[in-house]
Design an enzyme around this catalytic site. Structure first.
Site, mmCIF file in Angstrom:
data_model
loop_
_atom_site.group_PDB
_atom_site.id
_atom_site.type_symbol
_atom_site.label_atom_id
_atom_site.label_comp_id
_atom_site.label_asym_id
_atom_site.label_seq_id
_atom_site.Cartn_x
_atom_site.Cartn_y
_atom_site.Cartn_z
ATOM 1 C CD1 TRP A 28 0.304 -6.515 -2.945
ATOM 2 C CD2 TRP A 28 -0.082 -7.016 -0.793
ATOM 3 N NE1 TRP A 28 0.664 -7.824 -2.731
ATOM 4 C CE2 TRP A 28 0.443 -8.158 -1.436
ATOM 5 C CE3 TRP A 28 -0.394 -7.094 0.557
ATOM 6 C CZ2 TRP A 28 0.662 -9.356 -0.773
ATOM 7 C CZ3 TRP A 28 -0.179 -8.294 1.223
ATOM 8 C CH2 TRP A 28 0.345 -9.406 0.561
ATOM 9 N NE ARG A 57 4.609 1.823 0.254
ATOM 10 C CZ ARG A 57 5.525 1.557 1.156
ATOM 11 N NH1 ARG A 57 6.780 1.762 0.866
ATOM 12 N NH2 ARG A 57 5.199 1.111 2.337
ATOM 13 C CB CYS A 73 -0.957 0.076 1.180
ATOM 14 S SG CYS A 73 -2.147 -1.258 1.235
ATOM 15 C CD GLU A 80 18.455 -12.354 -6.630
ATOM 16 O OE1 GLU A 80 17.763 -12.737 -5.681
ATOM 17 O OE2 GLU A 80 18.281 -11.266 -7.206
ATOM 18 C CD GLU A 127 10.849 -11.526 -7.555
ATOM 19 O OE1 GLU A 127 10.063 -10.952 -6.806
ATOM 20 O OE2 GLU A 127 12.091 -11.417 -7.443
ATOM 21 C CE LYS A 173 11.934 -2.246 -4.821
ATOM 22 N NZ LYS A 173 12.449 -3.567 -5.148
ATOM 23 C CE LYS A 203 14.784 -10.852 -8.365
ATOM 24 N NZ LYS A 203 15.719 -10.487 -7.360
ATOM 25 C CG HIS A 241 22.864 -35.666 -1.282
ATOM 26 N ND1 HIS A 241 23.384 -36.800 -0.703
ATOM 27 C CD2 HIS A 241 23.920 -34.840 -1.493
ATOM 28 C CE1 HIS A 241 24.694 -36.668 -0.555
ATOM 29 N NE2 HIS A 241 25.035 -35.474 -1.034
ATOM 30 C CG ASN A 294 0.996 0.579 4.365
ATOM 31 O OD1 ASN A 294 0.730 -0.570 4.023
ATOM 32 N ND2 ASN A 294 2.225 1.006 4.525
ATOM 33 N N GLY A 295 -1.240 -1.264 6.243
ATOM 34 C CA GLY A 295 -0.974 -2.134 7.385
ATOM 35 C C GLY A 295 -2.148 -3.047 7.656
HETATM 36 C C1 F6R Z 1 12.815 -10.373 -4.734
HETATM 37 C C2 F6R Z 1 12.544 -9.322 -3.786
HETATM 38 C C3 F6R Z 1 12.163 -9.709 -2.408
HETATM 39 C C4 F6R Z 1 12.812 -8.758 -1.383
HETATM 40 C C5 F6R Z 1 12.288 -9.066 0.019
HETATM 41 C C6 F6R Z 1 12.923 -8.195 1.078
HETATM 42 O O1 F6R Z 1 13.177 -9.857 -5.982
HETATM 43 O O2 F6R Z 1 12.594 -8.165 -4.113
HETATM 44 O O3 F6R Z 1 12.470 -11.035 -2.135
HETATM 45 O O4 F6R Z 1 14.196 -8.902 -1.442
HETATM 46 O O5 F6R Z 1 10.889 -8.884 0.055
HETATM 47 O O6 F6R Z 1 12.657 -6.843 0.840
HETATM 48 P P1 F6R Z 1 13.505 -5.724 1.560
HETATM 49 O O7 F6R Z 1 14.893 -5.816 1.047
HETATM 50 O O8 F6R Z 1 12.836 -4.443 1.212
HETATM 51 O O9 F6R Z 1 13.440 -6.025 3.033
#
Ligand code: F6R
Length: 616
Positions: free
Chosen positions: A76, A27, A2, A485, A492, A611, A489, A508, A102-103
């Site tokens: 969100w 967000r 949000c 990683e 998502e 995000k 990527k 294993h 927000n929350g």
């Molecule tokens: C993946 C991604 C998330 C963030 C995670 C932590 O691409 O962006 O996995 O890394 O939500 O977010 P922050 O770094 O803001 O605590």
């Protein structure tokens, strides 16, 4: 999670709010809404399910009157699906008051029952409407918006940023925050509120932090911050380190593409000013100065991509500073009763500095007596404020939901911490320190070379893989977090099954997944180190190749041993073993983005995500 904007001033509220929401859309983007108090004193709201563009188009087709006081929200969904009715703002006091949130209000069910018993009617399924109705009722009693909000916040459990405006108090927006972000933007004859500075940086770079459990009232010519009891608070002013253009797409097809291209700068800026005369200089660690030489254990807490940066930090800190390091997911950490002492340093890693799981873990660690250090990218965020010290990464604003440039910046900051620890603990020689620093300083140029050399080929490969159902990623040692990683990527961004494995673990169990045509990316360590894992990784490649895997190897320039066994080799420049993974990650970032693009997906705003994850 949000995004929130508030505005009071002579400008067009609609323009300020929609501009702010555009920058905050990362967000949350399942619905959006605004409330404006127009010149005739009418409070108008408009809210729509879907991305912000749906609201913007709607406002263009059927405009509402503009005004000088407004609030806006991009959502969100938590309580209640993403519908027009559940979108914010929500109304109270018979439609005279508008509120955004927000929350999560954890005790909303009992408050809702209380309101229903008192005869209030609900128009949405949200927890937020409870707050709107409660503040509305309080306003009817007090006739004062600040007092009304203050009387309600202490009744709410959970996390919230609330912004509220009332038609009988034009020119005022009142906000409150607990465990959720809110910053003030200070203008000339106008003032702003936002979930982060991106909401208003187009209008002003002067900003102010609002602390935990504080309330703020903005008017065109004044800003008043108090605690929840009403006592005045002196808020800290700061200058936003970047300007609006840094958060613009600037001709790039996506923010993610732009941000991958900024990975070299993210590292360079995180190093800038921190290496002086061949030594690491981190004055930010002063609050921990006495403690660092004595800590006997480090726990890195983080989520998702940030936790993979934490894993890289573990290798560096253990290798260079010889302090044992554990890396834990923030949301698991505090629920297992961890052993923490005053000699434990808990290092949180968070791009946003607002991730609720990480914030709660930091608070837990502090209360248990551990020392806390935040590695954070967003200025004025909550986690740094709740920590003993902060080491900012200077990656600049990261707008694409999937993290890329922040990852390399986080790893760089952790490497600087490792070097600093090695120095204060006296476990490295000057030559070792100089050599490691030289490697770090060479990193931006090498990163730029990888972006340049691998982009076109990776895009081509991804273009051919639009129908691929599953991709695996293998790595060992520092290559392992990179495999994780790469897989994250892809999940998502391209919504396909992807897994990262430590290559040694394959036999294993996971090797059963290999069937003819299975695409496997392998991060190949340098063969130049005497104790290199290179031969073992090449054996792993042979094992999967023998079972039909299609291998895309990421290997350093000149590594010919890997060529006969790989279907494709993506080259990266030569670097020290601990630095190499930061180069290897770039092609994987590009691959995730390009495969999503090849599938026609929204690279910057993948489905179901936000995000900044400000709920637990
Ligand atoms: C993946 C991604 C998330 C963030 C995670 C932590 O691409 O962006 O996995 O890394 O939500 O977010 P922050 O770094 O803001 O605590």
């Amino acid at each position: 999670m949000c995004g929130i904007v508030g505005y009071v001033g002579p400008g067009s509220s609609i323009d300020v709010l929609l501009g702010g929401l555009k920058r905050l859309e990362y967000r949350g983007y399942d619905s959006a809404g605004v409330a404006i108090l127009d010149e005739s004193g009418e409070l108008a709201t408009r809210k729509r399910a879907g991305k912000l563009s749906v609201l913007t188009d709607d406002l263009q087709e059927a405009p509402i009157a503009d005004g000088r006081t407004g609030i806006g929200h991009t959502r969100w969904a938590t309580h209640g699906g993403p519908t027009d009715g559940n979108a914010h703002p929500h109304l109270g006091d018979g439609g005279r008051l508008a509120l955004i949130h927000n929350g999560i209000i954890e005790n909303f069910a009992e408050l809702k029952q209380e309101l229903l018993d008192a005869g209030e009617a609900f128009e949405s399924e949200t927890d937020t409407e409870v707050a709107a109705l409660l503040v509305g009722r309080a306003y009817r009693e007090t006739g004062d918006l600040q007092a009304a909000l203050r009387s309600v916040v202490n009744r709410l459990d959970g996390a919230f940023t609330l912004l509220v405006m009332h038609r009988d108090e034009p020119g005022v927006v009142v906000g409150a925050r607990r465990n959720s972000p809110l910053v003030i933007g200070l203008g000339d004859g106008e003032n702003f509120l936002g979930s982060d500075v991106a909401a208003f940086v187009e209008h002003t770079r002067r900003a102010m932090e609002i602390g935990q459990d504080q309330l703020v009232a903005i008017r065109p010519d004044s800003v008043e911050v108090t605690d929840f009891a009403g006592a005045p608070v002196e808020a800290k002013e700061f200058e936003v380190a970047w300007d609006a253009s840094a958060a613009e797409k600037g001709g790039w097809p996506s923010f993610m593409k732009k941000e991958i291209s900024e990975e070299p700068d993210a590292v360079a800026n995180t190093l800038r000013g921190r290496i002086v005369d061949g030594a690491v200089v981190l004055p930010e660690l002063e609050p921990l100065a006495g403690a660092l030489a004595d800590i006997d254990r480090i726990i890195v807490i983080a989520c998702g991509t940030a936790s993979y940066a934490g894993m890289l930090g573990k290798y560096a800190i253990e290798a260079w500073a010889r302090v044992p390091v554990d890396v834990e997911l923030s949301h698991e950490f505090r629920y297992r009763d961890p052993v923490l002492t005053s000699r434990t340093l808990v290092v949180s890693v968070s791009q946003s500095g607002e991730t609720m799981d990480t914030l709660m873990a930091v608070k837990y660690a502090r209360e248990a007596g551990a020392r806390t250090l935040s590695i954070c990218n967003a200025q004025g965020a909550t986690i740094p404020r709740e920590s003993d010290a902060v080491l900012y990464t200077h990656a600049g604003p990261e707008v694409a939901v999937a993290s890329t440039k922040a990852f390399v910046a986080q790893a760089t900051a952790l490497y600087l911490l490792a070097l600093h620890l090695a120095e204060v603990r006296g476990v490295s020689t000057e030559e070792q320190a100089a050599e490691r620093l030289e490697e770090l300083q060479a990193l931006p140029e090498k990163l730029a070379a990888v972006v340049e050399s691998s982009s076109a080929r990776i895009a081509e490969l991804a273009g051919w893989m639009g129908d691929t159902q599953s991709v695996l990623f293998l790595g060992r040692h520092v290559g392992y977090p990179i495999a994780l990683e790469g897989a994250l990527k892809l999940k998502e961004l391209a919504y396909i099954h992807a897994e990262g494995f430590a290559a040694g673990e394959l036999k294993h169990g996971p090797i059963a997944l290999i069937e003819p045509g299975q695409v496997v990316f392998v991060v190949v360590p340098s063969p130049r180190e005497p104790s290199s894992l290179h031969p073992k990784v090449v054996s792993n490649i042979q094992e999967i190749r023998a079972r039909g895997a299609r291998v895309i190897a990421i290997a350093e320039l000149g590594d010919v041993a890997v060529v006969p066994f790989a279907d494709e080799v993506i080259r990266i420049p030569l670097a020290a073993p601990l630095v190499e993974p930061l180069l290897a990650v770039v092609p994987l970032h590009i691959f995730g983005m390009e495969l999503a693009a090849a599938k026609g997906l929204d690279v910057d705003q993948p489905r179901n995500l936000a995000k900044s994850v400000t709920v637990e």
